[in-house]
Design an enzyme around this catalytic site. Structure first.
Site, PDB file in Angstrom:
ATOM      1  N   LYS A  80     -10.706   0.288  -4.394  1.00  0.00           N
ATOM      2  CA  LYS A  80      -9.352  -0.158  -4.743  1.00  0.00           C
ATOM      3  C   LYS A  80      -9.226  -1.670  -4.543  1.00  0.00           C
ATOM      4  O   LYS A  80      -8.751  -2.382  -5.436  1.00  0.00           O
ATOM      5  CB  LYS A  80      -8.329   0.556  -3.842  1.00  0.00           C
ATOM      6  N   ASN A  81      -9.647  -2.152  -3.366  1.00  0.00           N
ATOM      7  CA  ASN A  81      -9.405  -3.560  -3.043  1.00  0.00           C
ATOM      8  C   ASN A  81     -10.347  -4.522  -3.757  1.00  0.00           C
ATOM      9  O   ASN A  81     -10.221  -5.732  -3.617  1.00  0.00           O
ATOM     10  CB  ASN A  81      -9.440  -3.773  -1.529  1.00  0.00           C
ATOM     11  N   CYS A 116       6.169  -5.200   4.920  1.00  0.00           N
ATOM     12  CA  CYS A 116       5.716  -3.846   4.615  1.00  0.00           C
ATOM     13  C   CYS A 116       5.516  -3.113   5.919  1.00  0.00           C
ATOM     14  O   CYS A 116       5.696  -3.681   6.994  1.00  0.00           O
ATOM     15  CB  CYS A 116       4.475  -3.851   3.737  1.00  0.00           C
ATOM     16  N   ARG A 159       3.232  -9.854   6.740  1.00  0.00           N
ATOM     17  CA  ARG A 159       2.381 -10.172   5.596  1.00  0.00           C
ATOM     18  C   ARG A 159       2.891 -11.336   4.724  1.00  0.00           C
ATOM     19  O   ARG A 159       3.210 -11.163   3.546  1.00  0.00           O
ATOM     20  CB  ARG A 159       2.144  -8.919   4.750  1.00  0.00           C
ATOM     21  N   ASP A 184      -8.658  -1.668   8.066  1.00  0.00           N
ATOM     22  CA  ASP A 184      -8.401  -0.508   7.199  1.00  0.00           C
ATOM     23  C   ASP A 184      -9.117   0.757   7.684  1.00  0.00           C
ATOM     24  O   ASP A 184      -8.959   1.819   7.083  1.00  0.00           O
ATOM     25  CB  ASP A 184      -8.812  -0.820   5.751  1.00  0.00           C
ATOM     26  N   ARG A 217      -2.049   6.254  -3.373  1.00  0.00           N
ATOM     27  CA  ARG A 217      -2.260   4.841  -3.708  1.00  0.00           C
ATOM     28  C   ARG A 217      -3.722   4.468  -3.573  1.00  0.00           C
ATOM     29  O   ARG A 217      -4.183   3.563  -4.280  1.00  0.00           O
ATOM     30  CB  ARG A 217      -1.473   3.951  -2.736  1.00  0.00           C
TER      31      ARG A 217
HETATM   32  N1  EPU Z   1      -1.645 -13.901   6.451  1.00  0.00           N
HETATM   33  C1  EPU Z   1      -0.829 -14.990   6.643  1.00  0.00           C
HETATM   34  N2  EPU Z   1      -0.561 -15.804   5.578  1.00  0.00           N
HETATM   35  C2  EPU Z   1      -1.066 -15.572   4.340  1.00  0.00           C
HETATM   36  C3  EPU Z   1      -1.887 -14.458   4.135  1.00  0.00           C
HETATM   37  C4  EPU Z   1      -2.164 -13.633   5.223  1.00  0.00           C
HETATM   38  O1  EPU Z   1      -0.359 -15.231   7.742  1.00  0.00           O
HETATM   39  O2  EPU Z   1      -0.770 -16.347   3.421  1.00  0.00           O
HETATM   40  C5  EPU Z   1      -1.981 -13.021   7.583  1.00  0.00           C
HETATM   41  C6  EPU Z   1      -1.483 -11.600   7.409  1.00  0.00           C
HETATM   42  O3  EPU Z   1      -0.148 -11.464   7.809  1.00  0.00           O
HETATM   43  C7  EPU Z   1      -2.445 -10.835   8.280  1.00  0.00           C
HETATM   44  C8  EPU Z   1      -3.761 -11.617   8.121  1.00  0.00           C
HETATM   45  O4  EPU Z   1      -3.373 -12.887   7.635  1.00  0.00           O
HETATM   46  O5  EPU Z   1      -2.043 -10.902   9.608  1.00  0.00           O
HETATM   47  C9  EPU Z   1      -4.767 -11.010   7.179  1.00  0.00           C
HETATM   48  O6  EPU Z   1      -4.151 -10.619   5.976  1.00  0.00           O
HETATM   49  P1  EPU Z   1      -4.884 -10.671   4.563  1.00  0.00           P
HETATM   50  O7  EPU Z   1      -4.235 -11.708   3.747  1.00  0.00           O
HETATM   51  O8  EPU Z   1      -6.354 -10.740   4.750  1.00  0.00           O
HETATM   52  O9  EPU Z   1      -4.505  -9.248   3.972  1.00  0.00           O
HETATM   53  P2  EPU Z   1      -4.297  -8.951   2.444  1.00  0.00           P
HETATM   54  O10 EPU Z   1      -5.206  -9.816   1.671  1.00  0.00           O
HETATM   55  O11 EPU Z   1      -2.870  -8.951   2.114  1.00  0.00           O
HETATM   56  C10 EPU Z   1      -6.186  -7.172   2.211  1.00  0.00           C
HETATM   57  C11 EPU Z   1      -6.283  -5.729   1.832  1.00  0.00           C
HETATM   58  C12 EPU Z   1      -5.660  -4.879   2.920  1.00  0.00           C
HETATM   59  C13 EPU Z   1      -6.419  -5.143   4.227  1.00  0.00           C
HETATM   60  C14 EPU Z   1      -6.385  -6.638   4.542  1.00  0.00           C
HETATM   61  C15 EPU Z   1      -7.198  -7.024   5.771  1.00  0.00           C
HETATM   62  C16 EPU Z   1      -6.201  -5.867  -0.583  1.00  0.00           C
HETATM   63  C17 EPU Z   1      -5.476  -5.591  -1.829  1.00  0.00           C
HETATM   64  N3  EPU Z   1      -5.581  -5.534   0.561  1.00  0.00           N
HETATM   65  O12 EPU Z   1      -4.806  -7.460   2.355  1.00  0.00           O
HETATM   66  O13 EPU Z   1      -5.835  -3.522   2.548  1.00  0.00           O
HETATM   67  O14 EPU Z   1      -5.836  -4.431   5.285  1.00  0.00           O
HETATM   68  O15 EPU Z   1      -6.895  -7.390   3.432  1.00  0.00           O
HETATM   69  O16 EPU Z   1      -8.530  -6.681   5.588  1.00  0.00           O
HETATM   70  O17 EPU Z   1      -7.330  -6.341  -0.601  1.00  0.00           O
HETATM   71  C18 EPU Z   1      -5.270  -1.234   2.404  1.00  0.00           C
HETATM   72  O18 EPU Z   1      -6.142  -1.106   1.538  1.00  0.00           O
HETATM   73  O19 EPU Z   1      -4.695  -0.238   2.926  1.00  0.00           O
HETATM   74  C19 EPU Z   1      -4.881  -2.571   2.847  1.00  0.00           C
HETATM   75  C20 EPU Z   1      -3.745  -2.797   3.494  1.00  0.00           C
END
Ligand code: EPU
Length: 416
Positions: A22-23, A116, A121, A304, A396
């Site tokens: 998915k990711n 969320c 996030r 995850d 999802r």
């Molecule tokens: N963060 C910030 N600022 C930003 C972006 C992120 O402070 O601009 C913080 C977030 O709040 C969090 C940390 O950085 O504390 C890491 O978040 P990240 O941005 O890496 O998460 P994401 O990219 O939104 C993806 C996966 C998630 C997975 C996370 C961490 C996708 C579509 N989603 O989310 O997957 O948990 O990386 O590995 O790739 C899931 O599949 O259930 C899922 C939630």
């Protein structure tokens, strides 16, 4: 609303094939926005998030043609570079359209995702990086309004490791003028898979998979064919389920090299694991031992997988410490697991889980995708029936969940 009824207490035995990730599929679908030529994808999982992304892209003028084995996305013309709140609020990954839209069209209007169930996030790193590349971004009525005549390459040091942030900036930089250096980049295998797809489209990218990614912008990208990598979290979820319930399973079509931290922890719990090419065999003959985990960016233990390992710890022999360092509110499942008789004490971002001999089935509520997966695992080992409400969360991210669990001998049923 659908519920999942699980009658627990049976060991798992059998073989299932894992789906595409998915990711990885979500950012790769967004990469189609970068080119006027078609992008043909295979191994795209059948998931609600994938349909949501397809809908979002279609609203922008992308033709999405999903056949049995192949999905072709064609962004010949982008008619409406907008991602509306209605879809973005249901799937945060929608923010991945921001970089590609800006790079291709010079403008984008993308709803702020909002909070969320697992934490705040924010998307400040995505915004900061695009601004460093020359974009003007303002927040108006809950939307990010972004514009740039042409993005310019820049050296961007990210304040923290963000997966979709890295992906967004890598996609934007692919069409920017000059070279972009992303420092403190995410090293997740899904970032590497996206880079592979972009390179097939003609992008010049080096270093994906390390914390420094170098992208030399090109004026345009072409079409490509790409096979989405296997889902390492789905793989890990079935392995954790078998480790908790006992038994012997084989998972095929996996990417074992992306699962080091998970496999190490499963071995530590007492599972015997063998890898043959893309197949993983797991066998466990006794009650699992308690294993502590601490989530951190790849290659460390994935957030995850945290809920699934908490479920495993609930029935393990001994006490495990489960520490969550990525998201501030990712312990909602702990409260539900307690309803099944788990002994869990929360201390800040650590859950102290004392394994019990047996859990008891009960009605529980799914709160997010991976939390639900943890509840499914607990349901598989609990005595009697567990009914999980709000399983749309599972739809999802887990393709054919009941079918695959049934193939492994579990007693599961979807109640409409
Ligand atoms: N963060 C910030 N600022 C930003 C972006 C992120 O402070 O601009 C913080 C977030 O709040 C969090 C940390 O950085 O504390 C890491 O978040 P990240 O941005 O890496 O998460 P994401 O990219 O939104 C993806 C996966 C998630 C997975 C996370 C961490 C996708 C579509 N989603 O989310 O997957 O948990 O990386 O590995 O790739 C899931 O599949 O259930 C899922 C939630």
């Amino acid at each position: 609303m659908d519920k999942l009824k699980i009658t627990g207490g049976r060991a798992l035995e059998g073989e299932v094939r894992v789906s595409g990730a998915k990711n990885a599929a979500l950012p790769i679908m967004c990469a189609a926005l970068l080119s006027a030529k078609p992008l043909a994808l295979t191994n795209v999982p059948r998931l609600r998030d994938v349909s949501t992304m397809a809908k979002l892209l279609a609203q922008m003028g992308v033709t999405v043609n999903r056949q049995e084995a192949k999905t072709v996305l064609h962004a010949k013309e982008i008619t409406e570079p907008t991602a509306a709140y209605e879809l973005v609020k249901t799937m945060r990954a929608s923010v991945l359209v921001l970089g590609p839209l800006l790079a291709r069209c010079g403008e984008a209007k993308v709803s702020l995702p909002g909070g969320c169930a697992i934490g705040a996030r924010p998307v400040d790193q995505h915004v900061k990086g695009l601004q460093a590349m020359g974009a003007t971004i303002s927040i108006e009525h809950g939307y990010m309004q972004a514009s740039a005549s042409r993005l310019r390459g820049a050296r961007i040091v990210m304040d923290l490791v963000t997966v979709t942030g890295t992906e967004n900036l890598m996609m934007a930089a692919a069409l920017a003028e000059g070279e972009t250096l992303l420092e403190n980049a995410a090293r997740e295998p899904e970032v590497v898979d996206l880079a592979r797809c972009l390179i097939a489209m003609g992008a010049k990218i080096e270093g994906a998979g390390s914390d420094q990614i170098r992208i030399r912008g090109v004026p345009s990208l072409g079409g490509a064919e790409h096979r989405v990598m296997p889902d390492r979290i789905e793989t890990g979820t079935y392995l954790a389920a078998a480790a908790a319930a006992g038994g012997k399973i084989r998972l095929t079509g996996t990417a074992p090299e992306s699962l080091d931290a998970t496999l190490d922890k499963l071995r530590e719990a007492g599972a015997r694991i063998e890898i043959h090419g893309s197949s993983i065999d797991l066998e466990i003959a006794r009650r699992p031992g308690a294993v502590s985990v601490r989530t951190a960016p790849y290659p460390a233990f994935a957030t995850d997988m945290q809920a699934q390992f908490m479920a495993l710890a609930c029935v393990a022999d001994g006490t495990a410490l489960i520490t969550e360092t990525i998201f501030e509110n990712r312990f909602m499942h702990a409260i539900e697991l307690q309803r099944l008789g788990a002994d869990i004490r929360l201390e800040g971002n650590t859950a102290v889980v004392k394994g019990v001999e047996r859990l008891q089935g009960a009605a529980v509520m799914a709160t997010d995708l991976r939390a639900s997966a943890g509840l499914v695992i607990a349901g598989l080992v609990a005595e009697g029936q567990t009914v999980i409400d709000r399983i749309y969360h599972l739809d999802r991210g887990y393709e054919a969940l009941e079918g695959k669990l049934t193939a492994l001998g579990a007693r599961v049923e979807r109640i409409k």
